[in-house]
Write an enzyme that holds these catalytic residues in place. Structure first.
Site, PDB file in Angstrom:
ATOM      1  CD  GLU A   1       2.378 -12.580  15.987  1.00 49.10           C
ATOM      2  OE1 GLU A   1       2.412 -11.403  16.388  1.00 49.10           O
ATOM      3  OE2 GLU A   1       1.729 -13.479  16.569  1.00 49.10           O
TER       4      GLU A   1
ATOM      5  NE  ARG B   1      -1.569   6.125   1.427  1.00 49.78           N
ATOM      6  CZ  ARG B   1      -1.368   5.460   2.559  1.00 49.78           C
ATOM      7  NH1 ARG B   1      -1.228   6.133   3.702  1.00 49.78           N
ATOM      8  NH2 ARG B   1      -1.287   4.141   2.558  1.00 49.78           N
ATOM      9  CD1 TRP B   2       7.429   7.240  -1.923  1.00 48.84           C
ATOM     10  CD2 TRP B   2       7.043   7.323  -4.122  1.00 48.84           C
ATOM     11  NE1 TRP B   2       8.638   7.459  -2.549  1.00 48.84           N
ATOM     12  CE2 TRP B   2       8.420   7.519  -3.902  1.00 48.84           C
ATOM     13  CE3 TRP B   2       6.561   7.345  -5.431  1.00 48.84           C
ATOM     14  CZ2 TRP B   2       9.327   7.711  -4.948  1.00 48.84           C
ATOM     15  CZ3 TRP B   2       7.463   7.537  -6.470  1.00 48.84           C
ATOM     16  CH2 TRP B   2       8.824   7.720  -6.230  1.00 48.84           C
TER      17      TRP B   2
ATOM     18  CG  ASN C   1      -7.451  -2.377  -6.511  1.00 53.45           C
ATOM     19  OD1 ASN C   1      -6.429  -3.048  -6.373  1.00 53.45           O
ATOM     20  ND2 ASN C   1      -7.868  -1.546  -5.566  1.00 53.45           N
TER      21      ASN C   1
ATOM     22  NE  ARG D   1      -3.086  -1.369   4.396  1.00 60.32           N
ATOM     23  CZ  ARG D   1      -4.277  -1.501   3.865  1.00 60.32           C
ATOM     24  NH1 ARG D   1      -5.063  -2.498   4.241  1.00 60.32           N
ATOM     25  NH2 ARG D   1      -4.723  -0.659   2.950  1.00 60.32           N
TER      26      ARG D   1
ATOM     27  CB  SER E   1      -7.570  -4.243   2.274  1.00 59.79           C
ATOM     28  OG  SER E   1      -7.395  -2.972   2.866  1.00 59.79           O
TER      29      SER E   1
ATOM     30  CG  HIS F   1       0.688   2.288  -9.629  1.00 62.64           C
ATOM     31  ND1 HIS F   1       0.272   1.768  -8.425  1.00 62.64           N
ATOM     32  CD2 HIS F   1      -0.330   3.090 -10.066  1.00 62.64           C
ATOM     33  CE1 HIS F   1      -0.943   2.222  -8.151  1.00 62.64           C
ATOM     34  NE2 HIS F   1      -1.318   3.025  -9.119  1.00 62.64           N
TER      35      HIS F   1
ATOM     36  CG  ASP G   1      -2.023   1.022   1.147  1.00 63.60           C
ATOM     37  OD1 ASP G   1      -2.346   1.465   0.026  1.00 63.60           O
ATOM     38  OD2 ASP G   1      -2.570   1.389   2.201  1.00 63.60           O
TER      39      ASP G   1
END
Length: 231
Positions: A199, A20-21, A64, A180, A188, A33, A16
């Site tokens: 974990e 945003r990056w 998506n 994540r 999600s 991407h 994820d």
């Protein structure tokens, strides 16, 4: 990194933060991407260095499709281009590629690329790279239930193993760790059955920033935890 004391066979990742990056650096989503592909390449190699046999990554969810047509088209093309460009190198590095998800809606041209990658690497003995593509865990479980019903098995004979054998991940050990990236604390609709006792580690860095050192830090955290399996 081989000196790490680890007992991990399977790591699953929700990759994820690509968009945003990109936004953080004033770049289009496509740049995020593409940078994410580099992060995947680094992570696969890190898994190989560490002796981790299975890596499952969430590449494209059933939800998506709701994104813009332009982004969906770009993502489909990115998968095709990446497989074509990286396949020989991954094959050389003994990576075995498989896909988890419903591939029926995928275009014939992309399906051919995917099938070729699966066929070419099917006998490889290195990292098993499972790419969750057009994947949704609820759809996976629903499909498994339908297959079980259609098989005619008696209700009293249905066990947890019966369900596991009818999932996309049949024959693959459940993840030891679910990572994540991007800081969000959500599952999600990803591997809901398989991560029952995994974990969960959430890291703040966006997926394009993730690399071998990031993976090592997650493993260090895993090593400092005690898995109780509900006991």
């Amino acid at each position: 990194m081989k000196e790490l004391n680890i007992n991990i066979s399977h790591i699953a990742i929700i990759m994820d933060g690509n968009r945003r990056w990109a936004k953080q650096y004033g770049l289009p989503s496509a740049a995020g991407h593409k940078k994410g592909v580099e992060a995947l390449r680094k992570t696969v190699r890190a898994c190989d260095d560490l002796g981790i046999k299975y890596l499952t990554v969430y590449a494209f969810s059933t939800e998506n499709w709701k994104r813009s047509k332009e982004e969906v088209s770009f993502l489909m093309n990115l998968v095709a281009v990446t497989l074509k460009n990286e396949l020989d190198e991954m094959h050389k590095e003994d990576v075995k590629i498989s896909f988890l998800g419903d591939l029926e809606p995928i275009s014939k041209s992309l399906r051919q690329v995917i099938d070729n990658a699966i066929e070419k690497t099917k006998n490889n003995k290195g990292v098993n790279l499972q790419i969750a593509f057009n994947y949704g865990s609820r759809h996976e479980i629903t499909t498994a239930v339908k297959k079980i019903v259609q098989s005619g098995i008696k209700i009293e004979d249905i066990t947890e193993e019966t369900i596991s054998k009818n999932l996309y991940t049949s024959g693959i050990p459940d993840p030891d760790i679910l990572i994540r990236t991007g800081g969000e604390k959500r599952i999600s609709n990803y591997l809901l059955w398989q991560i029952a006792y995994s974990e969960i580690i959430v890291v703040d860095e966006f997926w394009p920033e993730f690399d071998g050192n990031s993976l090592k830090q997650c493993i260090d955290e895993f090593n400092n935890r005690t898995r109780r399996y509900g006991k």
